[in-house]
Design an enzyme around this catalytic site. Structure first.
Site, PDB file in Angstrom:
ATOM      1  N   GLU A  99      -7.046   8.618   6.028  1.00 21.68           N
ATOM      2  CA  GLU A  99      -7.334   9.364   7.257  1.00 21.68           C
ATOM      3  C   GLU A  99      -7.793  10.797   7.014  1.00 21.68           C
ATOM      4  O   GLU A  99      -7.090  11.763   7.361  1.00 21.68           O
ATOM      5  CB  GLU A  99      -6.117   9.356   8.188  1.00 21.68           C
ATOM      6  CG  GLU A  99      -5.812   7.974   8.719  1.00 21.68           C
ATOM      7  CD  GLU A  99      -4.915   7.981   9.962  1.00 21.68           C
ATOM      8  OE1 GLU A  99      -4.743   9.057  10.558  1.00 21.68           O
ATOM      9  OE2 GLU A  99      -4.415   6.918  10.325  1.00 21.68           O
TER      10      GLU A  99
ATOM     11  N   HIS B 108      -2.841  10.802   0.091  1.00 16.60           N
ATOM     12  CA  HIS B 108      -2.272  10.684   1.438  1.00 16.60           C
ATOM     13  C   HIS B 108      -1.667  12.052   1.774  1.00 16.60           C
ATOM     14  O   HIS B 108      -0.466  12.191   1.970  1.00 16.60           O
ATOM     15  CB  HIS B 108      -1.253   9.545   1.491  1.00 16.60           C
ATOM     16  CG  HIS B 108      -1.004   9.003   2.856  1.00 16.60           C
ATOM     17  ND1 HIS B 108      -1.109   7.675   3.182  1.00 16.60           N
ATOM     18  CD2 HIS B 108      -0.641   9.612   4.008  1.00 16.60           C
ATOM     19  CE1 HIS B 108      -0.822   7.483   4.464  1.00 16.60           C
ATOM     20  NE2 HIS B 108      -0.524   8.659   4.987  1.00 16.60           N
TER      21      HIS B 108
ATOM     22  N   TYR C 217      -3.875   1.885  15.650  1.00 14.33           N
ATOM     23  CA  TYR C 217      -2.685   1.935  16.522  1.00 14.33           C
ATOM     24  C   TYR C 217      -3.102   1.716  17.980  1.00 14.33           C
ATOM     25  O   TYR C 217      -2.627   0.821  18.632  1.00 14.33           O
ATOM     26  CB  TYR C 217      -1.954   3.270  16.345  1.00 14.33           C
ATOM     27  CG  TYR C 217      -1.342   3.400  14.968  1.00 14.33           C
ATOM     28  CD1 TYR C 217      -0.067   2.909  14.723  1.00 14.33           C
ATOM     29  CD2 TYR C 217      -2.045   3.958  13.907  1.00 14.33           C
ATOM     30  CE1 TYR C 217       0.510   2.996  13.453  1.00 14.33           C
ATOM     31  CE2 TYR C 217      -1.489   4.048  12.643  1.00 14.33           C
ATOM     32  CZ  TYR C 217      -0.214   3.562  12.414  1.00 14.33           C
ATOM     33  OH  TYR C 217       0.336   3.642  11.157  1.00 14.33           O
TER      34      TYR C 217
ATOM     35  N   GLU D 183      -3.207   0.130   8.366  1.00 15.98           N
ATOM     36  CA  GLU D 183      -1.954   0.510   9.033  1.00 15.98           C
ATOM     37  C   GLU D 183      -1.960  -0.036  10.446  1.00 15.98           C
ATOM     38  O   GLU D 183      -3.008  -0.034  11.115  1.00 15.98           O
ATOM     39  CB  GLU D 183      -1.805   2.038   9.149  1.00 15.98           C
ATOM     40  CG  GLU D 183      -1.448   2.706   7.861  1.00 15.98           C
ATOM     41  CD  GLU D 183      -1.284   4.216   8.017  1.00 15.98           C
ATOM     42  OE1 GLU D 183      -0.963   4.681   9.131  1.00 15.98           O
ATOM     43  OE2 GLU D 183      -1.493   4.907   7.015  1.00 15.98           O
TER      44      GLU D 183
ATOM     45  N   ARG E  48       0.871  -1.181   0.000  1.00 16.08           N
ATOM     46  CA  ARG E  48       0.000   0.000   0.000  1.00 16.08           C
ATOM     47  C   ARG E  48       0.906   1.228   0.000  1.00 16.08           C
ATOM     48  O   ARG E  48       1.635   1.464   0.958  1.00 16.08           O
ATOM     49  CB  ARG E  48      -0.907  -0.018   1.238  1.00 16.08           C
ATOM     50  CG  ARG E  48      -1.780   1.199   1.323  1.00 16.08           C
ATOM     51  CD  ARG E  48      -2.757   1.158   2.511  1.00 16.08           C
ATOM     52  NE  ARG E  48      -3.384   2.443   2.602  1.00 16.08           N
ATOM     53  CZ  ARG E  48      -3.223   3.311   3.602  1.00 16.08           C
ATOM     54  NH1 ARG E  48      -2.512   2.998   4.658  1.00 16.08           N
ATOM     55  NH2 ARG E  48      -3.793   4.486   3.560  1.00 16.08           N
TER      56      ARG E  48
ATOM     57  N   ASN F   5      -6.974   2.213   9.903  1.00 16.07           N
ATOM     58  CA  ASN F   5      -5.620   2.350  10.444  1.00 16.07           C
ATOM     59  C   ASN F   5      -5.733   2.237  11.956  1.00 16.07           C
ATOM     60  O   ASN F   5      -6.411   3.051  12.588  1.00 16.07           O
ATOM     61  CB  ASN F   5      -5.031   3.718  10.088  1.00 16.07           C
ATOM     62  CG  ASN F   5      -4.819   3.890   8.591  1.00 16.07           C
ATOM     63  OD1 ASN F   5      -4.970   2.937   7.820  1.00 16.07           O
ATOM     64  ND2 ASN F   5      -4.450   5.086   8.178  1.00 16.07           N
TER      65      ASN F   5
END
Ligand code: GCO
Length: 464
Positions: A185, A140, A313, A369, A97, A311
């Site tokens: 995002e 992005h 985290y 991600e 990606r 994504n």
């Protein structure tokens, strides 16, 4: 600490924590990949007719990026793609990606620069030859500066231009690309770009931020429609920031800030995407902000996608805060931390995937991600022992496995990141890569985590 882009100084104590080994998958067809983004890895900001982007402008403005750094060169993937593709092949990933730089392909945001595609042709061909699926993201964060000068994402025209840009990308590449991401995002684009000003274009105009959100949503929908018009079998989705947060306390009252954060940062994107329009609560909480919806917009935004990218985290911890309109603020948690002080919250993968599957009925989810950063550097023997990352990944892969075993429709996972790169306003300090990059010599050194992921992928392939 706020999750996105607010990393603090690495904590040396994390060094030396050994991983136990994540449970391998044997899920047929599960896609293991790595991720990067154009401005973070490409460099070559003035080659082959590339125009300036808002991130070039922002990074060169004094005081915006740690240590006054910029990504003019970064890890120079533009020239070193052969080496990087060879590394991905050695790693054994099934997908890469990366993102296309709009200002490379359309330097002023609207006029096609065919030479701008040459680099992506080379990269995509090399990936395909190596058996790696190219999964480009169209946006992005590197908006052509010329479009910013014409109003940026506050202007509806930028969304329309994005539709044209998407169509041009499909025309050039859809014969070899089957999986696309529209926008990465949009939460960060809107709130860091237009509310806090921590990201390009560095505006602090909260009253305009929902206008920006709407134009990003519209841009996404137009790009989905453009793909349907261009390719019968291309698949497309968006890559959103993890929606969920945690409450700081356990009382009834603690749920309110969670809801307020969900509305502002998750539902404002997900609801219209899934055909529900914008949450009503926004107008009540933010009476001075308008969402400039025109007839037909919501239908465009709700154009069906093939999958949802998340994504993931960690889940931020939020508490009530009535001092501003938001009604919530991010607070410290007592979770263990990565070297840059992000929470280690492995269940975030399962929880977020479950939430979108249950709330929105998402049928196909990709973790677009996941990863962690530290102060990595090679030891005297040349080896880069990032044991804290190995321990981190093992825990997250176990959560991923639990989620898949529980029947959640997660079809792939992209580790952030293949290689150390430019971490936005934090510059080159936080290193997220599986591959160490010496930013002076551009030498690449696979870290211990590279070989760990390699083994994990190899063991996770089904018996056939
Ligand atoms: C993001 C971006 C990446 C970051 C990564 C680490 O999610 O912010 O997609 O560009 O570099 O997430 O912060």
């Amino acid at each position: 600490m706020q999750r996105c882009r607010r990393v603090t100084q690495p904590d040396e104590n994390m060094k030396g924590r050994e991983g136990k080994g994540g449970t391998p998958f044997s899920t047929d067809g599960f896609l293991w990949g790595v991720a990067t983004a154009a401005y973070q890895v490409e460099g070559a900001v003035r080659e082959d007719g590339r125009g300036p982007s808002i991130w070039d402008t922002f990074a060169h403005a004094p005081g915006k990026i740690a240590n006054g750094e910029n990504a003019d060169r970064t890890c120079d993937q533009f020239h070193r793609w052969r080496e990087d593709v060879a590394l991905m092949k050695e790693l054994g990933v099934g997908a890469y990606r990366f993102s296309l730089a709009w200002p490379r392909v359309m330097p002023d945001g609207k006029t096609l620069n065919p030479a701008g595609f040459d680099y992506y042709h080379r990269l995509i061909d090399a990936l395909l030859e190596s058996g790696i699926r190219p999964c480009p993201t169209l946006y992005h964060w590197d908006l052509p500066q010329a479009l910013q000068d014409g109003g940026g994402w506050e202007a509806r025209d930028t969304a329309l231009r994005f539709g044209d840009y998407a169509a041009a990308c499909y025309r050039a590449l859809a014969d070899r690309v089957s999986q696309w991401f529209t926008i990465n995002e949009p939460q960060c684009v809107a709130y860091f770009g237009y509310e806090t000003g921590d990201h390009a274009p560095g505006c602090r105009r909260p009253q305009d931020v929902f206008r920006v959100v709407h134009h990003l949503n519209l841009a996404h929908g137009l790009a989905v429609r453009a793909l349907r018009a261009a390719s019968a079998d291309g698949r497309v989705g968006i890559a959103l920031q993890q929606p969920l947060a945690r409450a700081a306390g356990r009382g009834e009252d603690d749920l309110q800030p969670l809801e307020a954060k969900l509305d502002k940062q998750a539902r404002i994107f997900l609801d219209p995407l899934y055909g529900r329009g914008y949450p009503d609560s926004l107008a009540a909480r933010y009476p001075d902000r308008t969402i400039p919806v025109r007839e037909g917009d919501l239908e465009v935004i709700a154009s069906p996608c093939d999958f949802l990218g998340l994504n993931v985290y960690f889940r931020e911890t939020v508490a009530r805060d009535e001092s501003g309109s938001d009604g919530f603020r991010t607070v410290q948690s007592d979770f263990p931390k990565t070297p840059v002080q992000w929470d280690i919250d492995p269940e975030a993968i399962e929880a977020n995937a479950r939430w979108v599957a249950e709330e929105y009925g998402s049928q196909s989810i990709y973790i677009t991600e996941n990863g962690c950063a530290g102060p990595d550097r090679p030891d005297a023997d040349g080896r880069c022992r990032d044991t804290y990352r190995i321990a981190f990944l093992d825990q997250y892969w176990n959560s991923l496995r639990t989620a898949v075993d529980a029947g959640l429709p997660i079809h792939g996972y992209f580790l952030w990141s293949l290689i150390d790169n430019f971490e936005w306003n934090h510059g080159f300090g936080p290193r997220f890569g599986l591959v160490y990059c010496d930013f002076d010599t551009l030498e690449r050194i696979p870290k211990d985590s590279f070989y760990h992921y390699q083994r994990h992928i190899a063991q996770s392939k089904g018996p056939g």
